[in-house]
Design a protein around this motif. Structure first.
Motif, PDB file in Angstrom:
ATOM      1  N   GLN A  21       0.825  -1.209   0.000  1.00 46.78           N
ATOM      2  CA  GLN A  21       0.000   0.000   0.000  1.00 46.78           C
ATOM      3  C   GLN A  21       0.857   1.256   0.000  1.00 46.78           C
ATOM      4  N   SER A  22       1.994   1.220   0.692  1.00 44.61           N
ATOM      5  CA  SER A  22       2.903   2.363   0.688  1.00 44.61           C
ATOM      6  C   SER A  22       3.423   2.634  -0.725  1.00 44.61           C
ATOM      7  N   LEU A  23       3.775   1.573  -1.448  1.00 50.43           N
ATOM      8  CA  LEU A  23       4.237   1.731  -2.826  1.00 50.43           C
ATOM      9  C   LEU A  23       3.132   2.313  -3.707  1.00 50.43           C
ATOM     10  N   LEU A  24       1.911   1.828  -3.543  1.00 48.97           N
ATOM     11  CA  LEU A  24       0.793   2.320  -4.351  1.00 48.97           C
ATOM     12  C   LEU A  24       0.503   3.785  -4.034  1.00 48.97           C
ATOM     13  N   ASN A  25       0.545   4.155  -2.760  1.00 45.23           N
ATOM     14  CA  ASN A  25       0.303   5.547  -2.375  1.00 45.23           C
ATOM     15  C   ASN A  25       1.360   6.465  -2.974  1.00 45.23           C
ATOM     16  N   ASP A  26       2.627   6.037  -2.915  1.00 46.53           N
ATOM     17  CA  ASP A  26       3.709   6.848  -3.483  1.00 46.53           C
ATOM     18  C   ASP A  26       3.532   7.009  -4.983  1.00 46.53           C
ATOM     19  N   PHE A  27       3.146   5.931  -5.657  1.00 54.36           N
ATOM     20  CA  PHE A  27       2.963   5.986  -7.108  1.00 54.36           C
ATOM     21  C   PHE A  27       1.897   7.018  -7.470  1.00 54.36           C
ATOM     22  N   VAL A  28       0.766   6.966  -6.796  1.00 55.56           N
ATOM     23  CA  VAL A  28      -0.327   7.900  -7.079  1.00 55.56           C
ATOM     24  C   VAL A  28       0.083   9.333  -6.744  1.00 55.56           C
ATOM     25  N   MET A  29       0.741   9.513  -5.585  1.00 48.56           N
ATOM     26  CA  MET A  29       1.151  10.854  -5.162  1.00 48.56           C
ATOM     27  C   MET A  29       2.096  11.489  -6.177  1.00 48.56           C
ATOM     28  N   ASN A  45       7.583  14.011 -12.191  1.00 42.07           N
ATOM     29  CA  ASN A  45       7.379  12.586 -12.391  1.00 42.07           C
ATOM     30  C   ASN A  45       6.796  12.295 -13.771  1.00 42.07           C
ATOM     31  N   LEU A  46       5.836  13.093 -14.196  1.00 37.35           N
ATOM     32  CA  LEU A  46       5.240  12.883 -15.518  1.00 37.35           C
ATOM     33  C   LEU A  46       6.289  13.027 -16.616  1.00 37.35           C
ATOM     34  N   LEU A  47       7.174  14.000 -16.462  1.00 34.25           N
ATOM     35  CA  LEU A  47       8.228  14.206 -17.450  1.00 34.25           C
ATOM     36  C   LEU A  47       9.238  13.066 -17.422  1.00 34.25           C
ATOM     37  N   ASN A  48       9.592  12.587 -16.227  1.00 34.24           N
ATOM     38  CA  ASN A  48      10.522  11.461 -16.128  1.00 34.24           C
ATOM     39  C   ASN A  48       9.942  10.207 -16.769  1.00 34.24           C
ATOM     40  N   ARG A  49       8.654   9.976 -16.565  1.00 30.89           N
ATOM     41  CA  ARG A  49       8.013   8.813 -17.178  1.00 30.89           C
ATOM     42  C   ARG A  49       8.077   8.900 -18.695  1.00 30.89           C
ATOM     43  N   ALA A  50       7.827  10.077 -19.223  1.00 25.68           N
ATOM     44  CA  ALA A  50       7.894  10.250 -20.683  1.00 25.68           C
ATOM     45  C   ALA A  50       9.310  10.023 -21.192  1.00 25.68           C
ATOM     46  N   LEU A  51      10.303  10.526 -20.443  1.00 26.89           N
ATOM     47  CA  LEU A  51      11.697  10.382 -20.856  1.00 26.89           C
ATOM     48  C   LEU A  51      12.106   8.912 -20.902  1.00 26.89           C
ATOM     49  N   TYR A  52      11.814   8.173 -19.828  1.00 30.09           N
ATOM     50  CA  TYR A  52      12.286   6.791 -19.776  1.00 30.09           C
ATOM     51  C   TYR A  52      11.455   5.861 -20.652  1.00 30.09           C
TER      52      TYR A  52
END
Length: 421
Positions: A352-360, A367-374
Motif C-alpha cells: 500500500q505504501s508503494l501504491l500511495n507513493d505511485f499515485v502521489m 514525475n510525468l516528465l521522467n516517465r515520458a523520458l524513460y
C-alpha cells in the motif's frame, strides 16, 4: 504528441491543464564517460552563468524576471550507462497573466540564446568565466564531503563499481575538474549537438504548433544515433570491508552495497520494488522496525534501489563501536526475507505504501516528465495506476523470497572518527 524533429532529436508535448506552470526540458544524452562527465558538469555552470545575448549573471537574472520570474537551471546527472545534461525552464501558464503573452515562444527563444549562442571569446569559452565557475564547482565538491553519509555512499560505490565512469559522481571528479581547459569545454559543448541524443519535453497548457515553431531556429545533429542499453551490469566480486577514519565525525556512517538483478520495469521489477520496501524502503520495513526501533542499533537505517545499475544501497547512522553488530543484524533481515518470515499484514502495508507513493508522484510535473523520458529511452510502455496496482498486488511472499535469495553483499563501508582507530 511525439515528434521526431531530427534523426536524433525527439519532441514530447504533454498537454495538461493540471498545473499552473509550463515546464520545458532539453535532455542531452550520451554514453557515460568519466572525463566527459566532469567536463559537462563544469560546462553546465558556464552555460548557466551567461550567453552572448546576456553577458553577465545580472543580465540573465533580468531576462528571467522579464519572463515573469521563470525558473531556469542546467544540471548534469547519470543513470545507468547514460549521462544527462538537462536544461530546464519553468514558466507560469500564460492563462494566469493579466494580458495575453507569447511566453512559450519567448521561453524557447531564451533557451536558444543560452544553448546556441554561448558567451565566447575568440571562439572559445572565456577563461575568466571558466576559472570562476571551476572555483565554485570545486568548492561545492569539497562541501559535499562534509555530509559524511553522502561521502560514505560515494566511497562505497567507488569501491563497488568496476569502471571509472560508474565510480565518478554525477557532478564530476575534483582532480579532473581542476585540470580542465577551455578547449575541453568546447569539445563537450560541440558534442551536445553533434553526438548526443536529444529528448525535448514540454508539459502544460500549450499549443503543439507553437512549440514546433519555437524550435525551428535550433540546429540539431543529422546523423542517426543508436545508444547502448541504459542498464549497467558487472560480474560479482569478492566482498570488500572498508573503514575510513576522518576527523570530526560525530556519528558512524555505514553504507552497504548489494548486487541485485533488478532493472527498471524489466523482468520481476515489481517484486523487487516490494522486496526493497520490506527490507528498508519504508517506515514499515525490517530495517526500520528491527534495526532502528526494536534493537536501537541505528539512528536511521534505510535502503534504496538503483534500477539502472542493478544495485541496492543501505545507509545507516550508527555508533561506530556497534559497527559489526549492525552489519550482522542487517544481514539477519535479509535472511528473514529469504526465509519468508514476514507477515501478510506487513506485506500488505508495504504494498500500500508503494501504491500511495505511485499515485502521489503522478501529481507532480517532474514525475510525468521522467516517465515520458524513460518510456522514450526504453521504447516501452510504462504502467498506469491501474496496471501498477495489478503488478504490485500480484507479488507474493514467495516472490520476495526469490528476490532476497539473489541479494549479494559486495561492499560494507563505515566512516568513523579518527579517534576510533
Amino acid at each position: 504528441m511525439i515528434s521526431k524533429i531530427a534523426p536524433r532529436t525527439t519532441l514530447h508535448v504533454i498537454k495538461s491543464t493540471q498545473f499552473k506552470t509550463i515546464e520545458i526540458n532539453f535532455h542531452f544524452i550520451e554514453p557515460l564517460n568519466a572525463h566527459r562527465l566532469s567536463a559537462r558538469s563544469l560546462l553546465a555552470s558556464v552555460l548557466e552563468s551567461r550567453s552572448a545575448d546576456f553577458t553577465s549573471q545580472a543580465a540573465m537574472a533580468a531576462k528571467l524576471a522579464q519572463l515573469y520570474g521563470a525558473g531556469f537551471s542546467i544540471n548534469v546527472a547519470k543513470n545507468g550507462t547514460y549521462s544527462f545534461l538537462t536544461v530546464r525552464l519553468v514558466l507560469v501558464n500564460p492563462r494566469f497573466l493579466p494580458t495575453q503573452s507569447s511566453l512559450v515562444t519567448d521561453g524557447l527563444h531564451f533557451i536558444y540564446q543560452v544553448l546556441q549562442r554561448p558567451y565566447l571569446v575568440n571562439g572559445h569559452f572565456d577563461e575568466q568565466v571558466v576559472q570562476r565557475e571551476r572555483t565554485n564547482l570545486l568548492a561545492y565538491l569539497r562541501a559535499a564531503q562534509d555530509d559524511k553519509q553522502f561521502y560514505a555512499n560515494l566511497m562505497a560505490q567507488a569501491y563497488y563499481y568496476q569502471t571509472t565512469a560508474q565510480q565518478t559522481p554525477s557532478f564530476g571528479d575534483a582532480q579532473v575538474v581542476q585540470h580542465l581547459q577551455a578547449s575541453d569545454l568546447m569539445d563537450a559543448y560541440q558534442s551536445l549537438f553533434t553526438e548526443d541524443q536529444v529528448v525535448i519535453e514540454v508539459l502544460g497548457d500549450v499549443d503543439e504548433q507553437t512549440v514546433l515553431q519555437g524550435l525551428t531556429p535550433f540546429q540539431w545533429g543529422q546523423l542517426p544515433l543508436t545508444l547502448p542499453t541504459i542498464f549497467y551490469h558487472q560480474p560479482l566480486q569478492k566482498q570488500q570491508t572498508r573503514r575510513l577514519y576522518l576527523p570530526r565525525v560525530q556519528q558512524g556512517k555505514l553504507s552497504l552495497v548489494y548486487q541485485v538483478p533488478a532493472y527498471f520495469y524489466q523482468h520481476n521489477y515489481p517484486a523487487w520494488l516490494v522486496t526493497n520496501a520490506l527490507f528498508g524502503g519504508t517506515t514499515q520495513s525490517l530495517l526500520f522496525l528491527h534495526v532502528r526501533e526494536q534493537q536501537q542499533l541505528a539512528y536511521y537505517a534505510d535502503s534504496t534501489l538503483d534500477p539502472f545499475c542493478g544495485a541496492l544501497l543501505v545507509q545507516s547512522g550508527i555508533d561506530a563501536h556497534d559497527y559489526q553488530q549492525v552489519v550482522a543484524t542487517i544481514q539477519q533481515q535479509v535472511q528473514l526475507l529469504r526465509d519468508g518470515q514476514i507477515t501478510a499484514t506487513l506485506l500488505q502495508q508495504n504494498k500500500q505504501s508503494l501504491l500511495n507513493d505511485f499515485v502521489m508522484h503522478l501529481d507532480t510535473s517532474r514525475n510525468l516528465l521522467n516517465r515520458a523520458l524513460y518510456a522514450d529511452l526504453l521504447r516501452q510502455h510504462l504502467p498506469d495506476v491501474s496496471e501498477f496496482t495489478t503488478l504490485i498486488n500480484a507479488v507474493t511472499i514467495a516472490d520476495v523470497q526469490a528476490c532476497a535469495a539473489q541479494m549479494q553483499l559486495q561492499v560494507q563501508l563505515c566512516v568513523m572518527n579518527e579517534e576510533d582507530q
